[in-house]
Motif scaffolding. Structure first.
Motif, PDB file in Angstrom:
ATOM      1  N   CYS A  22      32.754 -48.385  51.502  1.00 22.49           N
ATOM      2  CA  CYS A  22      32.676 -46.931  52.039  1.00 22.49           C
ATOM      3  C   CYS A  22      30.865 -46.434  51.515  1.00 22.49           C
ATOM      4  O   CYS A  22      30.881 -46.802  50.289  1.00 22.49           O
ATOM      5  N   ALA A  23      30.582 -46.372  53.019  1.00 21.56           N
ATOM      6  CA  ALA A  23      28.758 -46.529  52.859  1.00 21.56           C
ATOM      7  C   ALA A  23      28.288 -44.897  53.264  1.00 21.56           C
ATOM      8  O   ALA A  23      29.071 -44.476  54.030  1.00 21.56           O
ATOM      9  N   ALA A  24      27.764 -44.622  52.191  1.00 23.60           N
ATOM     10  CA  ALA A  24      27.650 -43.078  51.883  1.00 23.60           C
ATOM     11  C   ALA A  24      26.114 -43.094  52.712  1.00 23.60           C
ATOM     12  O   ALA A  24      25.349 -43.728  53.027  1.00 23.60           O
ATOM     13  N   SER A  25      25.887 -42.338  53.544  1.00 22.50           N
ATOM     14  CA  SER A  25      24.980 -41.648  53.596  1.00 22.50           C
ATOM     15  C   SER A  25      24.244 -40.049  54.526  1.00 22.50           C
ATOM     16  O   SER A  25      25.384 -39.179  53.998  1.00 22.50           O
ATOM     17  N   GLY A  26      23.222 -39.857  53.690  1.00 23.47           N
ATOM     18  CA  GLY A  26      22.859 -38.385  53.312  1.00 23.47           C
ATOM     19  C   GLY A  26      23.034 -37.748  52.249  1.00 23.47           C
ATOM     20  O   GLY A  26      23.090 -36.664  51.960  1.00 23.47           O
ATOM     21  N   ILE A  34      34.778 -41.399  43.617  1.00 22.97           N
ATOM     22  CA  ILE A  34      34.335 -41.637  44.792  1.00 22.97           C
ATOM     23  C   ILE A  34      36.382 -42.550  44.491  1.00 22.97           C
ATOM     24  O   ILE A  34      36.757 -42.793  44.006  1.00 22.97           O
ATOM     25  N   GLY A  35      36.942 -41.666  45.553  1.00 22.94           N
ATOM     26  CA  GLY A  35      38.959 -41.547  45.891  1.00 22.94           C
ATOM     27  C   GLY A  35      38.918 -42.558  47.090  1.00 22.94           C
ATOM     28  O   GLY A  35      37.920 -43.225  48.437  1.00 22.94           O
ATOM     29  N   TRP A  36      39.981 -43.283  47.185  1.00 21.97           N
ATOM     30  CA  TRP A  36      40.264 -44.471  48.419  1.00 21.97           C
ATOM     31  C   TRP A  36      41.891 -44.238  48.545  1.00 21.97           C
ATOM     32  O   TRP A  36      43.007 -43.760  47.303  1.00 21.97           O
ATOM     33  N   PHE A  37      41.940 -43.938  49.775  1.00 23.34           N
ATOM     34  CA  PHE A  37      43.656 -43.011  50.123  1.00 23.34           C
ATOM     35  C   PHE A  37      44.379 -43.569  50.999  1.00 23.34           C
ATOM     36  O   PHE A  37      43.109 -44.801  52.109  1.00 23.34           O
ATOM     37  N   CYS A  96      38.218 -43.496  53.062  1.00 20.96           N
ATOM     38  CA  CYS A  96      37.199 -43.297  51.210  1.00 20.96           C
ATOM     39  C   CYS A  96      37.418 -41.531  51.616  1.00 20.96           C
ATOM     40  O   CYS A  96      36.534 -40.865  52.303  1.00 20.96           O
ATOM     41  N   ALA A  97      36.678 -41.533  50.241  1.00 20.29           N
ATOM     42  CA  ALA A  97      36.276 -39.586  50.143  1.00 20.29           C
ATOM     43  C   ALA A  97      35.230 -39.407  48.794  1.00 20.29           C
ATOM     44  O   ALA A  97      35.842 -39.921  48.065  1.00 20.29           O
ATOM     45  N   SER A  98      34.705 -38.598  48.946  1.00 21.58           N
ATOM     46  CA  SER A  98      33.737 -38.608  47.887  1.00 21.58           C
ATOM     47  C   SER A  98      34.443 -37.044  47.163  1.00 21.58           C
ATOM     48  O   SER A  98      34.657 -35.767  47.968  1.00 21.58           O
ATOM     49  N   ALA A  99      34.622 -36.903  46.180  1.00 19.97           N
ATOM     50  CA  ALA A  99      35.174 -35.525  45.255  1.00 19.97           C
ATOM     51  C   ALA A  99      34.126 -34.979  44.884  1.00 19.97           C
ATOM     52  O   ALA A  99      33.154 -34.661  44.994  1.00 19.97           O
ATOM     53  N   ALA A 100      34.562 -33.441  44.190  1.00 23.22           N
ATOM     54  CA  ALA A 100      33.823 -32.510  43.984  1.00 23.22           C
ATOM     55  C   ALA A 100      32.801 -32.366  43.522  1.00 23.22           C
ATOM     56  O   ALA A 100      31.326 -31.896  42.264  1.00 23.22           O
ATOM     57  N   GLY A 101      33.317 -33.414  42.238  1.00 24.56           N
ATOM     58  CA  GLY A 101      32.656 -33.481  41.012  1.00 24.56           C
ATOM     59  C   GLY A 101      32.771 -34.960  40.181  1.00 24.56           C
ATOM     60  O   GLY A 101      32.519 -36.216  41.038  1.00 24.56           O
ATOM     61  N   ARG A 102      32.099 -35.622  39.301  1.00 29.24           N
ATOM     62  CA  ARG A 102      31.199 -36.722  38.827  1.00 29.24           C
ATOM     63  C   ARG A 102      33.636 -37.834  37.912  1.00 29.24           C
ATOM     64  O   ARG A 102      33.524 -38.663  37.993  1.00 29.24           O
ATOM     65  N   GLN A 113      36.077 -41.670  58.544  1.00 28.78           N
ATOM     66  CA  GLN A 113      37.500 -41.690  60.201  1.00 28.78           C
ATOM     67  C   GLN A 113      38.004 -42.539  59.491  1.00 28.78           C
ATOM     68  O   GLN A 113      39.208 -42.930  59.858  1.00 28.78           O
ATOM     69  N   GLY A 114      38.478 -43.579  58.230  1.00 29.12           N
ATOM     70  CA  GLY A 114      39.341 -44.694  58.044  1.00 29.12           C
ATOM     71  C   GLY A 114      39.423 -45.865  58.527  1.00 29.12           C
ATOM     72  O   GLY A 114      38.166 -45.502  60.198  1.00 29.12           O
ATOM     73  N   THR A 115      39.901 -46.614  58.017  1.00 31.94           N
ATOM     74  CA  THR A 115      39.987 -48.332  58.860  1.00 31.94           C
ATOM     75  C   THR A 115      41.204 -48.670  58.352  1.00 31.94           C
ATOM     76  O   THR A 115      42.309 -48.700  57.225  1.00 31.94           O
ATOM     77  N   GLN A 116      41.505 -49.756  59.508  1.00 32.75           N
ATOM     78  CA  GLN A 116      42.659 -50.051  59.515  1.00 32.75           C
ATOM     79  C   GLN A 116      42.846 -51.321  58.929  1.00 32.75           C
ATOM     80  O   GLN A 116      42.283 -52.231  59.109  1.00 32.75           O
ATOM     81  N   VAL A 117      44.303 -50.786  58.007  1.00 29.74           N
ATOM     82  CA  VAL A 117      44.469 -52.520  57.488  1.00 29.74           C
ATOM     83  C   VAL A 117      46.411 -53.022  57.851  1.00 29.74           C
ATOM     84  O   VAL A 117      46.781 -51.636  57.940  1.00 29.74           O
TER      85      VAL A 117
END
Length: 121
Positions: A22-26, A34-37, A96-102, A113-117
């Protein structure tokens, strides 16, 4: 532009392994938990794992404990999900998703956008 991009999904046989990235930009990932769903067809989205940014605490849903491992590389602005001993029931689109806090357990602001497994013989 704030963006999360997942990669590393694919088709693997039962018992195999994959590592999702899960790579971040910006923005800088190390300020946020960071969470994985995942979401399988016909099922609700499920939280799989999370890693906090304050102390590196990690959390896993019971079904993946002992098989999956979440980690972060702040220098690369990337979070990983190492998935071992994969089972057919792990088949899903992983986000993957970024939380509002730590810390884990709160709301998530930005999603990839998701990745298929797919785990199948």
């Amino acid at each position: 532009q704030l963006q999360l991009v997942e990669s590393g999904g694919g088709l693997v046989q039962p018992g195999g392994s994959l590592r999702l990235s899960c790579a971040a930009s910006g923005f800088t990932l190390d300020y946020y938990a960071i969470g994985w769903f995942r979401q399988a067809p016909g099922k609700e989205r499920e939280g799989v794992s999370c890693i906090s940014s304050n102390d590196g605490s990690t959390y896993y849903v019971d079904s993946v404990k002992g098989r999956f491992a979440i980690s972060r590389d702040n220098a690369k602005n990337t979070v990983y999900l190492q998935m071992n001993s994969l089972k057919p029931e792990d088949t899903a689109v992983y986000y993957c998703a970024s939380a509002a806090g730590r810390v884990c357990g709160g709301a998530y602001d930005y999603w990839g956008q998701g990745t298929q497994v797919t785990v199948s013989s």
